[in-house]
Design a protein around this motif. Structure first.
Motif, PDB file in Angstrom:
ATOM      1  N   VAL A 161     -11.719 -40.028  -2.905  1.00  0.00           N
ATOM      2  CA  VAL A 161     -12.664 -41.134  -2.755  1.00  0.00           C
ATOM      3  C   VAL A 161     -12.327 -42.204  -3.781  1.00  0.00           C
ATOM      4  CG1 VAL A 161     -15.092 -41.786  -3.025  1.00  0.00           C
ATOM      5  CG2 VAL A 161     -14.500 -39.641  -1.886  1.00  0.00           C
ATOM      6  N   GLY A 162     -12.115 -43.443  -3.315  1.00  0.00           N
ATOM      7  CA  GLY A 162     -11.904 -44.541  -4.254  1.00  0.00           C
ATOM      8  C   GLY A 162     -10.465 -44.932  -4.495  1.00  0.00           C
ATOM      9  N   LEU A 163      -9.561 -44.558  -3.597  1.00  0.00           N
ATOM     10  CA  LEU A 163      -8.169 -44.982  -3.712  1.00  0.00           C
ATOM     11  C   LEU A 163      -8.058 -46.497  -3.480  1.00  0.00           C
ATOM     12  CD1 LEU A 163      -6.538 -42.059  -1.710  1.00  0.00           C
ATOM     13  CD2 LEU A 163      -6.141 -42.546  -4.136  1.00  0.00           C
ATOM     14  N   PRO A 164      -6.929 -47.112  -3.818  1.00  0.00           N
ATOM     15  CA  PRO A 164      -6.762 -48.537  -3.529  1.00  0.00           C
ATOM     16  C   PRO A 164      -7.034 -48.849  -2.057  1.00  0.00           C
ATOM     17  CG  PRO A 164      -4.998 -47.788  -4.957  1.00  0.00           C
ATOM     18  CD  PRO A 164      -5.769 -46.560  -4.560  1.00  0.00           C
ATOM     19  N   LYS A 165      -7.783 -49.907  -1.808  1.00  0.00           N
ATOM     20  CA  LYS A 165      -8.191 -50.363  -0.473  1.00  0.00           C
ATOM     21  C   LYS A 165      -9.276 -49.478   0.157  1.00  0.00           C
ATOM     22  CE  LYS A 165      -5.554 -54.046   0.372  1.00  0.00           C
ATOM     23  NZ  LYS A 165      -4.495 -54.100   1.378  1.00  0.00           N
ATOM     24  N   ASP A 196       0.176 -42.590 -17.220  1.00  0.00           N
ATOM     25  CA  ASP A 196       1.551 -42.529 -16.707  1.00  0.00           C
ATOM     26  C   ASP A 196       1.601 -42.418 -15.189  1.00  0.00           C
ATOM     27  OD1 ASP A 196       2.411 -42.595 -19.375  1.00  0.00           O
ATOM     28  OD2 ASP A 196       2.373 -40.411 -19.525  1.00  0.00           O
ATOM     29  N   THR A 197       0.750 -43.178 -14.522  1.00  0.00           N
ATOM     30  CA  THR A 197       0.770 -43.246 -13.058  1.00  0.00           C
ATOM     31  C   THR A 197       0.840 -44.709 -12.628  1.00  0.00           C
ATOM     32  OG1 THR A 197      -1.652 -43.358 -12.905  1.00  0.00           O
ATOM     33  CG2 THR A 197      -0.644 -41.162 -12.828  1.00  0.00           C
ATOM     34  N   GLY A 198       1.180 -44.911 -11.362  1.00  0.00           N
ATOM     35  CA  GLY A 198       1.175 -46.266 -10.827  1.00  0.00           C
ATOM     36  C   GLY A 198      -0.206 -46.884 -10.865  1.00  0.00           C
ATOM     37  N   LEU A 199      -1.228 -46.041 -10.731  1.00  0.00           N
ATOM     38  CA  LEU A 199      -2.600 -46.544 -10.755  1.00  0.00           C
ATOM     39  C   LEU A 199      -2.962 -47.090 -12.134  1.00  0.00           C
ATOM     40  CD1 LEU A 199      -4.684 -46.721  -8.521  1.00  0.00           C
ATOM     41  CD2 LEU A 199      -5.714 -44.620  -9.363  1.00  0.00           C
ATOM     42  N   GLU A 200      -2.433 -46.471 -13.174  1.00  0.00           N
ATOM     43  CA  GLU A 200      -2.663 -46.989 -14.527  1.00  0.00           C
ATOM     44  C   GLU A 200      -2.106 -48.406 -14.642  1.00  0.00           C
ATOM     45  OE1 GLU A 200      -1.484 -46.179 -19.223  1.00  0.00           O
ATOM     46  OE2 GLU A 200      -0.434 -45.103 -17.624  1.00  0.00           O
ATOM     47  N   LYS A 201      -0.924 -48.618 -14.090  1.00  0.00           N
ATOM     48  CA  LYS A 201      -0.293 -49.944 -14.143  1.00  0.00           C
ATOM     49  C   LYS A 201      -1.148 -50.976 -13.408  1.00  0.00           C
ATOM     50  CE  LYS A 201       4.210 -52.145 -13.313  1.00  0.00           C
ATOM     51  NZ  LYS A 201       3.823 -53.256 -12.431  1.00  0.00           N
ATOM     52  N   GLU A 205      -3.206 -54.172 -15.057  1.00  0.00           N
ATOM     53  CA  GLU A 205      -2.885 -55.516 -14.572  1.00  0.00           C
ATOM     54  C   GLU A 205      -4.082 -56.182 -13.900  1.00  0.00           C
ATOM     55  OE1 GLU A 205       0.386 -54.821 -11.977  1.00  0.00           O
ATOM     56  OE2 GLU A 205       1.873 -54.662 -13.600  1.00  0.00           O
ATOM     57  N   GLY A 206      -5.201 -55.462 -13.824  1.00  0.00           N
ATOM     58  CA  GLY A 206      -6.401 -56.010 -13.204  1.00  0.00           C
ATOM     59  C   GLY A 206      -6.367 -56.018 -11.690  1.00  0.00           C
ATOM     60  N   ARG A 207      -5.488 -55.205 -11.104  1.00  0.00           N
ATOM     61  CA  ARG A 207      -5.347 -55.191  -9.644  1.00  0.00           C
ATOM     62  C   ARG A 207      -6.007 -53.976  -8.995  1.00  0.00           C
ATOM     63  NH1 ARG A 207       0.193 -55.401  -7.582  1.00  0.00           N
ATOM     64  NH2 ARG A 207       0.998 -54.446  -9.498  1.00  0.00           N
ATOM     65  N   TYR A 208      -6.658 -53.158  -9.803  1.00  0.00           N
ATOM     66  CA  TYR A 208      -7.394 -52.012  -9.259  1.00  0.00           C
ATOM     67  C   TYR A 208      -8.619 -51.748 -10.116  1.00  0.00           C
ATOM     68  CZ  TYR A 208      -8.819 -47.240  -8.244  1.00  0.00           C
ATOM     69  OH  TYR A 208      -9.565 -46.136  -7.928  1.00  0.00           O
ATOM     70  N   THR A 209      -9.749 -51.559  -9.445  1.00  0.00           N
ATOM     71  CA  THR A 209     -10.994 -51.199 -10.124  1.00  0.00           C
ATOM     72  C   THR A 209     -11.498 -49.891  -9.533  1.00  0.00           C
ATOM     73  OG1 THR A 209     -11.577 -53.529 -10.437  1.00  0.00           O
ATOM     74  CG2 THR A 209     -13.350 -51.909 -10.671  1.00  0.00           C
ATOM     75  N   PRO A 210     -11.672 -48.858 -10.350  1.00  0.00           N
ATOM     76  CA  PRO A 210     -12.151 -47.577  -9.804  1.00  0.00           C
ATOM     77  C   PRO A 210     -13.602 -47.672  -9.364  1.00  0.00           C
ATOM     78  CG  PRO A 210     -12.107 -47.497 -12.200  1.00  0.00           C
ATOM     79  CD  PRO A 210     -11.478 -48.810 -11.814  1.00  0.00           C
ATOM     80  N   PHE A 211     -13.993 -46.815  -8.443  1.00  0.00           N
ATOM     81  CA  PHE A 211     -15.408 -46.704  -8.086  1.00  0.00           C
ATOM     82  C   PHE A 211     -16.181 -46.251  -9.321  1.00  0.00           C
ATOM     83  CE2 PHE A 211     -14.938 -45.659  -3.249  1.00  0.00           C
ATOM     84  CZ  PHE A 211     -14.415 -46.932  -3.047  1.00  0.00           C
ATOM     85  N   LEU A 252      -7.974 -42.248 -18.130  1.00  0.00           N
ATOM     86  CA  LEU A 252      -8.293 -43.528 -18.763  1.00  0.00           C
ATOM     87  C   LEU A 252      -9.621 -44.091 -18.275  1.00  0.00           C
ATOM     88  CD1 LEU A 252      -4.770 -45.207 -18.578  1.00  0.00           C
ATOM     89  CD2 LEU A 252      -5.819 -44.077 -20.537  1.00  0.00           C
ATOM     90  N   ASN A 253      -9.901 -43.909 -16.994  1.00  0.00           N
ATOM     91  CA  ASN A 253     -11.134 -44.455 -16.420  1.00  0.00           C
ATOM     92  C   ASN A 253     -11.362 -43.812 -15.062  1.00  0.00           C
ATOM     93  OD1 ASN A 253     -13.420 -46.009 -15.998  1.00  0.00           O
ATOM     94  ND2 ASN A 253     -12.438 -47.933 -16.610  1.00  0.00           N
ATOM     95  N   GLY A 254     -12.549 -44.043 -14.529  1.00  0.00           N
ATOM     96  CA  GLY A 254     -12.890 -43.491 -13.222  1.00  0.00           C
ATOM     97  C   GLY A 254     -14.129 -42.626 -13.305  1.00  0.00           C
ATOM     98  N   PRO A 255     -14.678 -42.252 -12.148  1.00  0.00           N
ATOM     99  CA  PRO A 255     -15.943 -41.499 -12.097  1.00  0.00           C
ATOM    100  C   PRO A 255     -15.757 -40.019 -12.407  1.00  0.00           C
ATOM    101  CG  PRO A 255     -15.135 -41.886  -9.891  1.00  0.00           C
ATOM    102  CD  PRO A 255     -14.186 -42.599 -10.803  1.00  0.00           C
ATOM    103  N   TYR A 256     -15.408 -39.736 -13.651  1.00  0.00           N
ATOM    104  CA  TYR A 256     -15.222 -38.335 -14.035  1.00  0.00           C
ATOM    105  C   TYR A 256     -16.506 -37.767 -14.627  1.00  0.00           C
ATOM    106  CZ  TYR A 256     -13.991 -34.147 -16.532  1.00  0.00           C
ATOM    107  OH  TYR A 256     -13.978 -32.856 -16.988  1.00  0.00           O
ATOM    108  N   HIS A 257     -16.862 -36.578 -14.177  1.00  0.00           N
ATOM    109  CA  HIS A 257     -17.954 -35.814 -14.776  1.00  0.00           C
ATOM    110  C   HIS A 257     -17.642 -34.340 -14.565  1.00  0.00           C
ATOM    111  CE1 HIS A 257     -21.932 -34.141 -15.591  1.00  0.00           C
ATOM    112  NE2 HIS A 257     -22.248 -35.297 -16.142  1.00  0.00           N
ATOM    113  N   PRO A 258     -17.803 -33.504 -15.584  1.00  0.00           N
ATOM    114  CA  PRO A 258     -17.455 -32.087 -15.433  1.00  0.00           C
ATOM    115  C   PRO A 258     -18.321 -31.345 -14.422  1.00  0.00           C
ATOM    116  CG  PRO A 258     -18.577 -32.478 -17.519  1.00  0.00           C
ATOM    117  CD  PRO A 258     -18.257 -33.819 -16.947  1.00  0.00           C
ATOM    118  N   ALA A 259     -19.481 -31.933 -14.065  1.00  0.00           N
ATOM    119  CA  ALA A 259     -20.368 -31.298 -13.077  1.00  0.00           C
ATOM    120  C   ALA A 259     -20.716 -32.308 -11.986  1.00  0.00           C
ATOM    121  CB  ALA A 259     -21.627 -30.773 -13.752  1.00  0.00           C
TER     122      ALA A 259
END
Length: 354
Positions: A161-165, A196-201, A205-211, A252-259
Motif C-alpha cells: 500500500v502506498g507505492l509510487p502512483k 539504499d533504495t530507489g525510493l530513498e532517492k 529529490e521530493g518526487r515521492y511522498t509516503p502515505f 527513513l520514513n513511511g507508515p511504520y508501526h510495530p503493531a
C-alpha cells in the motif's frame, strides 16, 4: 496444534530486478548468501526450541527463490525435504516473483516437497507496477496464480500500500482482483522508505511522498474487510519488527508501526461502534462484553477510541471481559446488541461502500 515457522532468508538471491522499494539485505538483516549447509544448521537450531507436537514449517523468504539457478534451488530444497520425509516438518513455503513460475518449475518444487508458494505481487495496477520497476505485469500474476492452484499448491499473495502512483482506489482494485484469484491467504505491507533504495532517492529529490499513518489505516481497514468477507485469511499486516526494522535505523520514513494490524483492527471497531451510535441514535454510555483478546482493540491505542467517541458524542465506552469467543455484546440504556466478528465485517463492507 501450534504452528511454528523456521525462517530461512535468501536476500536478493536470484532476483532479476531491483524494485524501487526493495533492499532485502536491510529488511531481513541478512547480507550473506545461503548454502545447503547453512539451511541445515538453521533448521537444527530452531528444532531445539520447538515442541515435537507443533506444526512445523520451513519458509524460504526474501529474494525470488524460483529465479535462482535450478541446481541451487534443488540443493536448498533437498535439505528441507529431508525433514518432510522424516515427518518432522509438515510444510515447505517459499516466496517468489509472478514471472518466475512455469510448469517445469512447479514440477520441480512439487518433487522437492514444497507445499506453499507466495507471490510478491504488490499491485495489480499497471502504472504502479511500472513506477515501482517491478518488471512484471498483472497478466503474469494471473497466469502464475492459476498455475500454482492447478498444481495443488497453497497460494499466498502479497500486496503493498502506498507505492509510487498508488491511490486508495488502486489498492481496493488490487484487493478485488486478488479475491478473483482465490488465494489461500494474503499479506499486506505498507510502503516504507528503506535506506539504499530507489525510493530513498525519489523521496530525497521530493518526487515521492509516503502515505501517512492515518491514510494507511483508512485503506488497510477496507482491505481487511474485503478479504475477510470473502473468507481469505490475512496472515500479516506490516513488516515484522527486527533489529533493523524501525524508524530512524534502516527505515527513513513511511507508515511504520510495530503493531500496525492492531491499529487497523482497532479502527474497525471504532467505525462499527460509531455506526451503531448513529443508526440507533444512542445517547447512553456503552458497555461492551467481549473476550480479552478484543478489549485492547475496542479501547484503542492509548485509549484512542474511548477518547474519540466521548469527544464526539459524549458517550463513555467501557469493556468487560466475557467468555464470548469471537462475539461481542453491546449494552446501552435499554438496548442490547449481540453480534459476531464475522457479522461486523459484513456490516462494515456496506458501511465502507465496498
Amino acid at each position: 496444534m501450534t504452528r511454528k515457522i523456521i525462517p530461512i532468508f535468501v536476500p536478493h538471491r536470484g532476483c532479476p530486478h531491483d524494485c524501487i522499494f526493495c533492499n532485502q539485505k536491510k529488511i531481513t538483516g541478512v547480507s550473506t548468501d545461503i548454502t545447503s549447509e547453512k539451511v541445515r544448521n538453521i533448521i537444527n537450531e530452531y528444532l531445539k526450541t520447538i515442541k515435537k507436537d507443533a506444526h512445523i514449517e520451513i519458509a524460504f523468504f526474501g529474494g525470488s527463490f524460483t529465479a535462482i539457478d535450478i541446481n541451487i534451488q534443488e540443493s536448498l530444497l533437498s535439505v528441507a525435504k529431508e525433514y518432510i520425509d522424516k515427518q518432522i516438518v509438515k510444510d515447505i513455503r517459499l516466496s517468489t516473483r509472478p514471472d518466475c513460475i512455469d510448469e517445469n518449475i512447479l514440477n520441480m518444487l512439487k518433487k522437492n516437497g514444497v507445499t506453499i508458494i507466495e507471490l510478491g505481487v504488490q499491485s495489480l495496477s499497471e502504472d504502479v507496477l511500472d513506477e515501482s520497476l517491478r518488471g512484471h505485469t498483472s497478466k503474469d500474476v494471473i497466469k502464475s496464480s492459476q498455475l500454482i492452484k492447478q498444481w495443488g499448491f497453497k497460494l499466498g499473495l502479497q500486496m503493498m500500500v502506498g507505492l509510487p502512483k498508488d491511490t486508495q482506489e488502486k489498492c481496493i482494485y488490487t484487493a478485488k482482483e486478488f479475491i478473483k484469484l482465490k488465494p489461500d491467504f494474503v499479506r499486506i505491507y505498507p510502503t516504507l522508505i528503506v535506506k539504499d533504495t530507489g525510493l530513498e532517492k525519489l523521496y530525497k529529490e521530493g518526487r515521492y511522498t509516503p502515505f501517512d499513518m492515518e491514510k494507511t489505516i483508512d485503506i488497510v481497514k477496507k482491505l481487511l474487510v474485503l478479504f475477510y468477507t470473502n473468507n481469505i485469511n490475512v496472515i500479516r499486516v506490516g513488516l515484522q519488527t527486527t533489529e533493523n526494522i524501525s524508524l530512524g535505523k534502516e527505515i527513513l520514513n513511511g507508515p511504520y508501526h510495530p503493531a500496525l494490524r492492531e491499529l487497523v483492527e482497532s479502527r474497525l471497531y471504532r467505525d462499527y461502534i460509531e455506526h451503531l451510535i448513529n443508526r440507533y441514535d444512542l445517547k447512553d454510555n456503552i458497555l461492551i462484553y467481549t473476550d480479552k483478546t478484543n478489549i485492547s482493540k475496542i479501547i484503542g491505542n492509548k485509549k484512542e477510541n474511548v477518547i474519540y467517541i466521548y469527544d464526539k458524542y459524549k458517550i463513555k465506552i467501557k469493556t468487560k471481559e466475557d467468555l464470548l469467543e469471537s462475539s461481542i455484546k453491546i449494552e446501552t440504556g435499554k438496548k442490547s446488541i449481540t453480534t459476531t466478528l464475522k457479522n461486523i465485517y459484513k456490516d462494515l463492507y456496506y458501511i465502507y461502500n465496498l
